[in-house]
Write an enzyme that holds these catalytic residues in place. Structure first.
Site, mmCIF file in Angstrom:
data_model
loop_
_atom_site.group_PDB
_atom_site.id
_atom_site.type_symbol
_atom_site.label_atom_id
_atom_site.label_comp_id
_atom_site.label_asym_id
_atom_site.label_seq_id
_atom_site.Cartn_x
_atom_site.Cartn_y
_atom_site.Cartn_z
ATOM 1 N N PHE A 18 -3.257 6.641 -1.780
ATOM 2 C CA PHE A 18 -3.563 5.347 -1.269
ATOM 3 C C PHE A 18 -4.214 5.742 0.206
ATOM 4 C CE2 PHE A 18 -3.181 1.817 0.915
ATOM 5 C CZ PHE A 18 -4.816 0.849 0.566
ATOM 6 N N ASP A 19 -4.917 4.756 0.897
ATOM 7 C CA ASP A 19 -5.923 5.936 2.047
ATOM 8 C C ASP A 19 -4.106 5.937 2.710
ATOM 9 O OD1 ASP A 19 -5.681 3.403 2.264
ATOM 10 O OD2 ASP A 19 -7.810 2.719 2.903
ATOM 11 N N HIS A 67 -13.111 3.049 7.172
ATOM 12 C CA HIS A 67 -13.602 1.405 6.397
ATOM 13 C C HIS A 67 -13.255 0.231 6.555
ATOM 14 C CE1 HIS A 67 -9.568 2.590 4.886
ATOM 15 N NE2 HIS A 67 -9.360 1.172 4.212
ATOM 16 N N TYR A 70 19.935 -9.389 15.144
ATOM 17 C CA TYR A 70 20.016 -8.519 15.350
ATOM 18 C C TYR A 70 20.226 -7.570 14.755
ATOM 19 C CZ TYR A 70 17.952 -4.914 17.963
ATOM 20 O OH TYR A 70 16.834 -3.778 18.263
ATOM 21 N N LYS A 115 2.835 -6.046 -2.682
ATOM 22 C CA LYS A 115 2.284 -5.898 -3.375
ATOM 23 C C LYS A 115 3.613 -7.486 -4.836
ATOM 24 C CE LYS A 115 -0.187 -3.057 -1.735
ATOM 25 N NZ LYS A 115 0.298 -2.986 -0.444
ATOM 26 N N ALA A 169 4.156 0.635 -4.600
ATOM 27 C CA ALA A 169 3.356 -0.341 -4.463
ATOM 28 C C ALA A 169 3.566 -1.347 -5.642
ATOM 29 C CB ALA A 169 2.156 -0.435 -3.380
ATOM 30 N N ASP A 184 5.562 6.405 -4.113
ATOM 31 C CA ASP A 184 4.595 5.588 -3.521
ATOM 32 C C ASP A 184 4.713 4.192 -4.586
ATOM 33 O OD1 ASP A 184 3.212 3.402 -2.444
ATOM 34 O OD2 ASP A 184 1.201 5.180 -2.192
#
Ligand code: F0G
Length: 458
Positions: free
Chosen positions: A124-125, A450, A72, A258, A217, A215
């Site tokens: 990004f969304d 979406h 943990y 990704k 990714a 960001d």
């Protein structure tokens, strides 16, 4: 004779996929309310809905999983990952999370307040969702050239530095918690951001005393394009280029699903110890204790190896060549897409592929459903459904581009699969004049609609 190109790996495990009939697909699609996210994956032949969490891990990654420490607190897997994060990105502080949006949730909780603005290249969304959820606004300052799908420029993901400066001039510093640069620019078509642009953005951020967030990714694919397309980088290794990219950043969020080539995972990282402290509380609250966040020990171990392997040129070269292969096939058939081919996906220019479907009937979504019906190939809509409603007026937002994204998972499909995708698209393109109707919405969620939207034929 010069030997042709081949992937720098061989296949050790395979997973069966199966084809279906058009009649079956019609039934399944109707049951899914014409939303491909609602289709069971066993009804899909070639799944290009995303390259996120869908890659094949290497044998080294699987081996690392067996050595995962599931303690943990203070797991060795955490320290393995921490070491890689510092080595690759240069950040001392990092918080593991279960994926990219969780990293956004944790970090943005510490940074964004109502009424703020967050400028950047196309957010990004989920990034936009986490900004708007906090009653703040995302301001897209991507270069206008990104909207012309047929224009071939090397760094179509760039931020327009003049547009960005306008925003930084207009709003007081207290209202701009950070500038968000997405590498590669997913929404604009997996298009890279140049080192020059990262540097110019960072310089502007310094001038206005605003932190810069990357960001991240698809950071490694971005570095690959810098190596291949930007002057002065041809002889640098991907790891050297990544280090240079992140020298300009104050912090990062990443969906490790990704370019980390893992099935789940993400993190946020930063230089600022105070910010780390503040974000830590949110990590504990939303994700888990500091040394695992949203990840198990085995996942952190697999990611530590994935980050190391996927910042090697050969891996990225194989991957991006496959995207380019599909692009070249589409060129052969004259099918329009966002040019040049992006890092992780081909983004079809749906308005050009289906010129007779009205924008109010969701052109890119119509192309997604046509492709599925034709071949069992699943892509994803990056158009008006994803653009959602304006948070203030609640009107539908119709973006300049209606794109159908075909995202290619890393190390999963062969070029034969790409041939099937291209042939299916050719058949649709050949009968484009006859496709005149799209869809209407019968139910939608108030935000990020979406994913769960329900549609019917218009
Ligand atoms: N940022 C970018 C640029 C992304 O592409 C994604 C996810 C995220 C953040 C959020 O990460 O999914 O791990 O929570 N993109 C996926 C896609 C879903 O299909 O492009 P996540």
């Amino acid at each position: 004779m010069e030997l042709p190109y081949a992937e720098p790996y061989k296949i050790k495990t395979v997973e069966p996929i199966r084809t279906s009939t058009r009649k079956e697909r019609e039934k399944w699609l109707k049951e899914a309310k014409y939303n491909l996210f609602m289709l069971p994956s066993e009804y899909v032949f070639i799944d290009l809905i995303t390259d996120s969490g869908t890659g094949s891990m290497s044998d080294r990654q699987w081996a690392a999983m067996m050595l995962g420490d599931e303690s943990y607190a203070g797991a060795t897997s955490f320290y393995n990952l921490k070491e890689q994060v510092e080595k690759i990105f240069g950040f001392k502080h990092f918080l593991p999370t279960h994926q990219g949006r969780a990293a956004e949730n944790v970090l943005f909780s510490a940074l964004i307040k109502a009424g703020d603005v967050v400028p950047g290249n196309s957010h990004f969304d989920t990034t936009k969702g986490h900004i708007e959820y906090r009653k703040a606004h995302a301001i897209d300052c991507t270069i206008d050239e990104a909207n012309d799908t047929q224009l071939e420029i090397p760094f179509k993901g760039n931020v327009d530095v003049a547009k960005l400066e306008e925003v930084l001039k207009k709003y007081p510093k207290e209202k701009v918690p950070f500038v968000c640069l997405t590498v590669t620019n997913n929404t604009a078509g997996g298009q890279p951001v140049s080192m020059e642009n990262i540097e110019a953005t960072a310089k502007l951020c310094k001038k206005y005393d605003i932190p810069l967030l990357l960001d991240s990714a698809r950071f490694a694919e971005n570095a690959y394009f810098i190596k291949m397309r930007e002057k002065g980088y041809a002889d640098k290794s991907i790891k050297e280029i990544v280090a240079e990219m992140y020298k300009h950043a104050d912090m990062m969020t990443i969906s490790a699903k990704k370019d980390g080539v893992v099935n789940i995972g993400g993190f946020c990282a930063m230089h600022d110890a105070e910010l780390y402290r503040k974000a830590s509380t949110f990590n504990i609250m939303f994700e888990g204790f500091l040394t695992y966040g949203g990840m198990s020990g085995r996942d952190m171990n697999a990611l530590a190896v994935g980050l190391d392997e996927n910042t090697e040129f050969e891996q990225l070269d194989a991957r991006i060549r496959q995207v380019a292969y599909l692009g070249a096939k589409l060129d052969e058939y004259g099918i329009p897409y966002q040019r040049p081919a992006g890092g992780h996906a081909i983004f079809l220019d749906a308005k050009k592929v289906l010129p007779n479907v009205p924008k109010e009937e969701f052109v890119a979504q119509t192309l997604c459903t046509e492709l599925y019906l034709e071949s069992g190939v699943r892509g994803v809509e990056i158009g008006a459904l994803l653009a959602d409603r304006d948070p203030d007026t609640r009107e539908n937002r119709y973006p300049a581009l209606e794109l159908t994204r075909l995202a290619i998972p890393r190390r999963v499909y062969t070029n034969n699969h790409m041939d099937v995708v291209a042939a299916a698209l050719k058949n649709i393109y050949d009968r484009r004049e006859t496709i005149t109707r799209g869809y209407k919405i019968t139910w939608e969620a108030p935000i990020m609609r979406h994913f769960t939207i329900e549609l019917d034929k218009a």
